[in-house]
Design an enzyme around this catalytic site. Sequence first.
Site, PDB file in Angstrom:
ATOM      1  CB  SER A  36      72.879 -34.089  98.326  1.00  0.00           C
ATOM      2  OG  SER A  36      72.147 -34.015  97.246  1.00  0.00           O
ATOM      3  CE  LYS A  39      68.491 -34.795  98.783  1.00  0.00           C
ATOM      4  NZ  LYS A  39      69.462 -34.375  97.894  1.00  0.00           N
ATOM      5  CB  SER A  91      71.012 -38.080  97.263  1.00  0.00           C
ATOM      6  OG  SER A  91      71.243 -37.009  97.618  1.00  0.00           O
TER       7      SER A  91
END
Length: 321
Positions: A36, A39, A91
């Site tokens: 993640s 991101k 997330s």
Amino acid sequence: MKAPPKTAAKAYVIADAETGAVLAAKDAHGRYLPASTLKALTALTLIPKLDKKRKIRPSARAVNEEGSAVGLVTKPLYTVDDLFKALMLVSGNDCAMALAEANGGLAATLADMNAEAKRLQAFDTVAKTPSGLDKPGQSSSAYDLALIARAGLANADFRRYISTKTDKFPAPKGYYEIGNHNKLLWRYKGMIGVKNGWTSKALGSFVGAAKRNGHTIIVSIMRHDGYFWEEVADLLDWGFANRGRATPVGQLVDPIPEPTPLPAPPTASAPPAVPTPGSGRNPAAAARPADEGVPIGYYVLGAGLLGGLVWLVYGLRRRFR
């Protein structure tokens, strides 16, 4: 000067955000699954492209995205701003997909993300998903994560999202609270935030920034198989203690500058007027031929008078005979 503290991470970077100096690193360009932490690139790419106030109705695909999620429903409850908050705080993989769809679809968004990575000169990074969920061919590096974080810090909205600890998130019946997964926002003095990630294949990853005494240090780690928060704090401490003292082992490069616009071509203009005979004279003069000195009417009148005089003389001569 002490060596950087030990960490179980396979790769890390400690960098000075202001100067871009890499103070210490291990396998900085090793390509690993980013989980993640990717991101951060998603947010950096899409924040300038999407209106924060725009209302979004997530698709069924977005709502059912696997992995970590904020819990979207297929109703127009959310603004783009809401989705970015949940993307960076909890997330939300569902938010990553909903934002990608708002940007014209998954393919367009991945193309934009990879173009942004190239603009940042993050050449170890290949985005195959907007969420960071593992996919063959997807990669990043500790160096690239530091580059992405540094660029994000220059964006006011990005900074706001990553530094928010808790917020209210819309729900069909009111709202519920969400909290940032970055534990160092509560534990580390001066922590700004950025992003952590984990999948079973990528293991633990993190990229973050903290500010003390007017200076900002960035730390990124990849492929950590355990609890990394204390290790990251130690790496940040070392960065603050040794910025300006440690001999840099590398440099975070600046983004590729925007191309300078080419000068506009000259506009088409009428060709200059060609002077005509008589130009610059008064209208009466311009109306007659250039070599004409006396109007022709005077000649006609003179001829008529002369003819009359001849007839008069002829008549008188006949009379006196």
